[in-house]
Design a protein around this motif. Structure first.
Motif, PDB file in Angstrom:
ATOM      1  N   SER A   1      23.711 -12.862  -6.803  1.00 49.09           N
ATOM      2  CA  SER A   1      24.720 -13.455  -5.543  1.00 49.09           C
ATOM      3  C   SER A   1      24.317 -12.708  -4.217  1.00 49.09           C
ATOM      4  N   GLU A   2      24.522 -13.232  -3.246  1.00 50.25           N
ATOM      5  CA  GLU A   2      24.439 -12.709  -1.805  1.00 50.25           C
ATOM      6  C   GLU A   2      25.749 -12.758  -0.849  1.00 50.25           C
ATOM      7  N   THR A   3      25.731 -11.647  -0.140  1.00 50.43           N
ATOM      8  CA  THR A   3      26.931 -11.799   0.795  1.00 50.43           C
ATOM      9  C   THR A   3      26.096 -11.419   2.168  1.00 50.43           C
ATOM     10  N   ARG A   4      27.116 -11.767   3.152  1.00 53.58           N
ATOM     11  CA  ARG A   4      26.435 -11.447   4.603  1.00 53.58           C
ATOM     12  C   ARG A   4      27.577 -10.880   5.263  1.00 53.58           C
ATOM     13  N   THR A   5      27.331  -9.862   6.146  1.00 52.77           N
ATOM     14  CA  THR A   5      28.303  -9.245   7.105  1.00 52.77           C
ATOM     15  C   THR A   5      27.510  -8.895   8.339  1.00 52.77           C
ATOM     16  N   ASP A   6      28.080  -7.993   9.212  1.00 46.70           N
ATOM     17  CA  ASP A   6      27.271  -7.692  10.343  1.00 46.70           C
ATOM     18  C   ASP A   6      27.831  -6.090  10.617  1.00 46.70           C
ATOM     19  N   TRP A   7      27.130  -5.798  11.691  1.00 45.09           N
ATOM     20  CA  TRP A   7      27.578  -4.410  12.038  1.00 45.09           C
ATOM     21  C   TRP A   7      28.993  -4.184  12.388  1.00 45.09           C
ATOM     22  N   ALA A   8      29.490  -5.025  13.046  1.00 42.11           N
ATOM     23  CA  ALA A   8      31.223  -5.001  13.347  1.00 42.11           C
ATOM     24  C   ALA A   8      31.894  -5.046  12.044  1.00 42.11           C
ATOM     25  N   GLY A   9      31.264  -5.690  10.789  1.00 39.32           N
ATOM     26  CA  GLY A   9      32.044  -5.769   9.582  1.00 39.32           C
ATOM     27  C   GLY A   9      31.778  -4.394   9.125  1.00 39.32           C
ATOM     28  N   ILE A  10      30.637  -3.964   8.922  1.00 35.66           N
ATOM     29  CA  ILE A  10      30.484  -2.374   8.522  1.00 35.66           C
ATOM     30  C   ILE A  10      31.523  -1.531   9.194  1.00 35.66           C
ATOM     31  N   ARG A  11      31.485  -1.570  10.208  1.00 37.88           N
ATOM     32  CA  ARG A  11      32.471  -0.453  11.053  1.00 37.88           C
ATOM     33  C   ARG A  11      34.108  -0.713  10.512  1.00 37.88           C
ATOM     34  N   ARG A  12      34.422  -2.030  10.648  1.00 39.72           N
ATOM     35  CA  ARG A  12      35.742  -2.345  10.333  1.00 39.72           C
ATOM     36  C   ARG A  12      36.156  -2.010   8.845  1.00 39.72           C
ATOM     37  N   ASP A  13      35.047  -2.324   7.878  1.00 34.84           N
ATOM     38  CA  ASP A  13      35.316  -1.876   6.522  1.00 34.84           C
ATOM     39  C   ASP A  13      35.381  -0.196   6.322  1.00 34.84           C
ATOM     40  N   ALA A  14      34.458   0.408   7.059  1.00 39.25           N
ATOM     41  CA  ALA A  14      34.226   1.799   7.207  1.00 39.25           C
ATOM     42  C   ALA A  14      35.800   2.424   7.494  1.00 39.25           C
ATOM     43  N   LYS A  15      36.438   1.676   8.601  1.00 38.22           N
ATOM     44  CA  LYS A  15      37.611   2.427   8.885  1.00 38.22           C
ATOM     45  C   LYS A  15      38.739   2.120   7.970  1.00 38.22           C
TER      46      LYS A  15
END
Length: 532
Positions: A36-50
């Motif tokens: 399977s594949e998923t796509r996010t972006d740098w804004a999503g990485i920061r959001r999930d890191a918080k």
């Protein structure tokens, strides 16, 4: 008197803040182990890191506590690099290829409190759980079958969270050496050293990232901070393409479909890709840049990639150096060199980036510094702001009084600063008082069309103290004799370097990081004897 500029603490959370602010919509693609594949972006990485930082705090994780990851390359692993640091913790990336005793030792030595892992490593978790005495919580990145799933775990939390602030000399990541002798040793990276290392990685002489770069790193995120790529890539706002599996067919398809411009990995990765393309009749991906580290790339590999229009650059370093020490970018005279000269220079390990100081010292007298003359080899030493000073929990420094760290490598420094590695200090072969490079002998041997892999070690000799013996794995369906291999080497190495024997084996042992294990090879052939 102090300067009049702003105090701006170098912490890795500033890196992800920059990526989300300036390149928030740049994609992060993951191909998971199940296809399977998923796509996010740098804004999503920061959001999930918080969100992850808050989830860790809810488990009682405190500043300075170690949080382990047992995982391949994917976006949720990337989230952890920033989420753990963002709440003041230390991410301990665990190499799943380590032996059970090593896995037990490093988790307990690090005193990990939480383990985040990929579902593919559930058998390791099940086997080791009772032996990991400090781990209190288990979170699975891609499944909720046995433990809480990562996405469900962070779901209750929002983006409204202030990163934990602190000193830039606070630790942010812990990586252990592979432990070829004794137990693995922990290397504790700081926020400051990590940010400086990432800044240098952006240089044209290093990874040469720009906003248009698309990087598929094959070097795993659990090994030596993935060469600093997740931090440097965030600084430049590049697109990342991650794969949790390293099958050539998968990597080839991702590179071509996602427009990958850059990749990085050990030589075996490129060999496997060559074999896949040859077997299927497909062309190699048109990469702009291929960074090769871990061990030296043979010349035929460099030639093939360069003829495909790819800039090839060796990178040398180690866990103890964060890991960039040298990178082989084009030199000042590059445009004046012939193709053969470019291949020869690329086959070396490149030049030190700013922040790194190198020197070589005499193998028999470590107090004697050697000249940078392009011919004198010696023990390689290094110092700089992202080079280790002391191993985790050690009682003494790992450097001398002047800050020099002994790398264990043997090399030659050229007048222009280019490093040419010739061996490991424990693997170099001393025959009749002269040194023979096992690495150069091996790289020459794998150029033979029937040789898949080769390893050279010194064997006791009644007259010369040691003589090289070459152990060879043949390619599937190929055949050759020891005499043919030796004849192939005649015009490629010095005459007195030619092996006294060529032995064909079914396999050559490797370490947990994929390097040839000379220690295990010597143990396997401990009773081997050479005649005078």
């Amino acid at each position: 008197m102090l300067g009049a500029m702003q105090g701006w603490t170098m912490r890795v959370t500033r890196v992800i803040d920059h990526a989300a602010r300036e390149a928030g919509s740049r994609e992060i693609v993951t191909r998971w182990a199940d296809g399977s594949e998923t796509r996010t972006d740098w804004a999503g990485i920061r959001r999930d890191a918080k969100k992850m930082a808050q989830a860790l705090q809810s488990l009682g994780v405190k500043e300075g506590d170690r949080v382990a990851s047992l995982a391949m390359n994917h976006s949720r692993h990337l989230v952890s690099w920033y989420g753990v640091a963002g709440m003041g913790g230390v991410l301990h990336t665990v190499n799943p290829r380590l032996f059970e005793d090593q896995l037990e030792f490093i988790a307990n030595h690090a005193e990990d409190r939480v383990l985040l892992y990929d579902a593919m490593f559930q058998p390791i978790v099940d086997k080791m759980r009772d032996r990991w005495t400090t781990i209190e919580h288990y979170i699975c990145y891609d499944s909720g079958e046995h433990n809480p799933a990562f996405e469900d775990w962070i779901a209750p939390y929002g983006e409204d969270f202030d990163w934990v602030e602190g000193d830039e000399r606070d630790p942010c990541m812990l990586c252990y050496t592979s432990g070829t002798t004794g137990n693995p040793k922990g290397v504790l990276y700081e926020h400051r050293s990590t940010v400086l290392h990432a800044l240098v990685g952006l240089q044209p002489a290093a990874f040469n990232f720009s906003a248009s770069s698309v990087m598929l790193p094959v070097v795993p995120m659990f090994h030596a901070a993935s060469w600093g790529l997740p931090y440097a890539g965030a600084m430049a706002g590049i697109k990342f393409v991650f794969s949790a599996v390293n099958e050539p067919a998968v990597l080839d398809e991702l590179m071509k479909r996602e427009g990958v411009t850059d990749s990085a990995g050990v030589p075996t990765v490129w060999l496997a890709h060559f074999q896949y393309c040859d077997a299927t009749g497909t062309d190699l991906p048109k990469l702009k840049s291929a960074t090769i580290g871990g061990s030296a790339a043979p010349k035929f590999m460099i030639e093939r990639l360069m003829k495909n229009g790819t800039r090839v650059q060796h990178a040398w370093g180690m866990t103890e150096t964060s890991p960039i020490g040298t990178v082989g970018g084009p030199t000042a005279d590059w445009d004046q060199l012939s193709f053969e000269e470019k291949v020869g220079k690329t086959a070396m390990q490149g030049r030190p980036v700013f922040g790194v100081e190198l020197r070589t010292v005499d193998l028999d007298d470590m107090s004697t510094e050697l000249p940078r003359d392009g011919k004198t080899s010696g023990a390689l030493q290094i110092r700089g702001p992202w080079v280790i000073k002391r191993y985790f929990k050690a009682e003494e420094d790992a450097v001398d009084a002047d800050g020099w760290f002994d790398t264990g490598d043997v090399g030659i420094l050229h007048p222009d600063g280019t490093l040419q590695l010739t061996d490991r200090t424990k693997d170099v072969i001393k025959s009749g008082g002269e040194w023979i490079s096992s690495v150069e002998l091996e790289n020459a041997a794998v150029g033979h069309p029937a040789v898949a892999e080769a390893a050279a070690i010194g064997m006791p000799h009644p007259k010369w103290d040691e003589r090289p013996v070459l152990f060879v794995v043949k390619k599937d369906g190929a055949d050759c004799t020891g005499e043919e291999v030796t004849a192939f080497l005649v015009d490629k190495v010095a005459k007195w370097w030619l092996p006294d024997a060529v032995e064909f084996v079914d396999d050559i042992p490797h370490t947990a990081t994929g390097k040839i294990s000379k220690k295990d090879l010597r143990a396997r052939f401990a009773d081997y004897t050479l005649e005078s």
